[in-house]
Write an enzyme that holds these catalytic residues in place. Structure first.
Site, mmCIF file in Angstrom:
data_model
loop_
_atom_site.group_PDB
_atom_site.id
_atom_site.type_symbol
_atom_site.label_atom_id
_atom_site.label_comp_id
_atom_site.label_asym_id
_atom_site.label_seq_id
_atom_site.Cartn_x
_atom_site.Cartn_y
_atom_site.Cartn_z
ATOM 1 N N LYS A 21 0.833 -1.207 0.000
ATOM 2 C CA LYS A 21 0.000 0.000 0.000
ATOM 3 C C LYS A 21 0.871 1.262 0.000
ATOM 4 C CE LYS A 21 -3.727 -2.290 2.631
ATOM 5 N NZ LYS A 21 -4.557 -2.199 3.852
ATOM 6 N N THR A 138 -4.804 -7.804 10.689
ATOM 7 C CA THR A 138 -5.126 -6.463 10.179
ATOM 8 C C THR A 138 -4.643 -5.337 11.098
ATOM 9 O OG1 THR A 138 -7.147 -7.475 9.304
ATOM 10 C CG2 THR A 138 -7.057 -5.061 9.325
ATOM 11 N N ASN A 169 -1.514 -0.454 7.405
ATOM 12 C CA ASN A 169 -0.915 -1.748 7.760
ATOM 13 C C ASN A 169 -0.118 -2.344 6.593
ATOM 14 O OD1 ASN A 169 -3.023 -2.437 6.152
ATOM 15 N ND2 ASN A 169 -4.221 -3.465 7.731
ATOM 16 N N HIS A 172 -1.925 -5.363 1.306
ATOM 17 C CA HIS A 172 -3.150 -6.119 1.039
ATOM 18 C C HIS A 172 -2.723 -7.503 0.543
ATOM 19 C CE1 HIS A 172 -6.867 -7.588 -0.681
ATOM 20 N NE2 HIS A 172 -6.141 -7.963 -1.712
#
Ligand code: GDP
Length: 195
Positions: A21, A138, A169, A172
Site C-alpha cells: 500500500k 489487520t 498496515n 493487502h
C-alpha cells in the site's frame, strides 16, 4: 480423485496477489517486504509499480453486504474496546453499520489511490494461506512479531477511525484462491504474468 497429475500441478501453482500500500512504498519498505515472500520460497510471477485510479480500487475491494458490514463492525468493536461512545449519525453522518462500512470502504479508495503502490503476483504451494500468515493480522498491535505487519507497522485502529482513514498496515493480500484469481486478473494483463 480427478487426474492426479493435474491436481499436483494445481496445488504447486496456487497464486495470490499482494499489494504494498502507499504507506509501505512511502516508507521505503518495498525491498524488505518482497524479500519476506522470496525467503519463504514463493515465486514472483508478476511485479509492477502503479498509481491506481479510484475506479480500479473500487473494483478491487468487495461490494458484498457482508464484507462492508464487517468493516463497520470493526470500527464499532474498536470503539467499544477503547470505551468511546459512538453516535453514528453525529460522529460519522451515517444511519447504520452498512453505511459505516461503506464510509470505511471510501476511505480505502481515497488512500489506496493517493500514491504509488507495488503489485505482486506470487506463486507456490498454499500461496494464499502462506502469504496471509507472513502478512499478519489487520490491526498492527494484534499482528504477531515476525509477521510483516507485526514487525513494521504501529498504526492504531482507534486513531485511524478518529482521523477518518484506513488503518495503515502496509499490505493487502488476497483472502482466498477465488479472490486471488479475480484480483490477479484485475491488476495484471495476461502477458504481464510469467508461466
Ligand atoms: P485485511 O484483509 O487484513 O487487509 O483486512 P480487511 O479486508 O478486513 O480490511 C481491509 C482494510 O481496511 C484493512 O487492511 C485496513 O486498512 C482497513 N480497515 C479494516 N478495518 C478497519 C477499521 O475498523 N477501521 C479503519 N479505519 N480501517 C479499517
Amino acid at each position: 480423485m480427478k487426474n492426479k497429475k493435474d491436481l499436483i500441478e494445481k496445488i504447486k501453482k496456487e497464486r495470490t496477489l499482494v499489494l504494498i500500500k502507499p504507506d509501505g512504498v512511502e516508507r521505503g519498505l518495498v525491498g524488505s517486504i518482497i524479500s519476506r515472500f522470496e525467503r519463504a520460497g514463493l515465486r514472483i510471477v508478476g511485479l509492477g509499480i502503479v498509481k491506481p485510479s479510484k475506479k480500479l480500487i473500487d473494483k478491487h475491494y468487495p461490494k458484498t453486504k457482508e464484507w462492508i458490514e464487517n468493516l463497520g463492525n470493526n470500527l464499532l468493536r474498536t470503539a467499544e474496546e477503547f470505551q468511546i461512545e459512538i453516535d453514528l449519525k453525529k460522529d460519522y453522518k451515517v444511519n447504520n453499520t452498512y453505511e459505516l462500512g461503506l464510509k470505511i470502504r471510501n476511505w480505502l479508495i481515497d488512500f489506496m489511490s493517493s500514491g504509488p503502490i507495488v503489485k505482486i503476483a506470487l506463486e507456490g504451494v498454499h500461496a494464499v494461506k502462506i502469504v496471509r500468515k507472513l502478512v499478519g493480522k489487520t490491526v498492527p498491535f494484534l499482528a504477531e512479531p515476525g509477521t510483516i505487519r507485526g514487525d513494521y507497522s504501529i498504526d492504531s485502529p482507534i486513531l485511524a477511525n478518529l482521523e477518518e482513514r484506513p488503518i495503515k498496515n502496509l499490505i493487502h493480500a488476497s483472502g482466498s484462491p477465488e479472490e486471488a484469481e479475480y484480483e490477479i486478473k484485475l491488476w495484471f494483463k495476461e502477458d504481464e504474468l510469467i508461466e
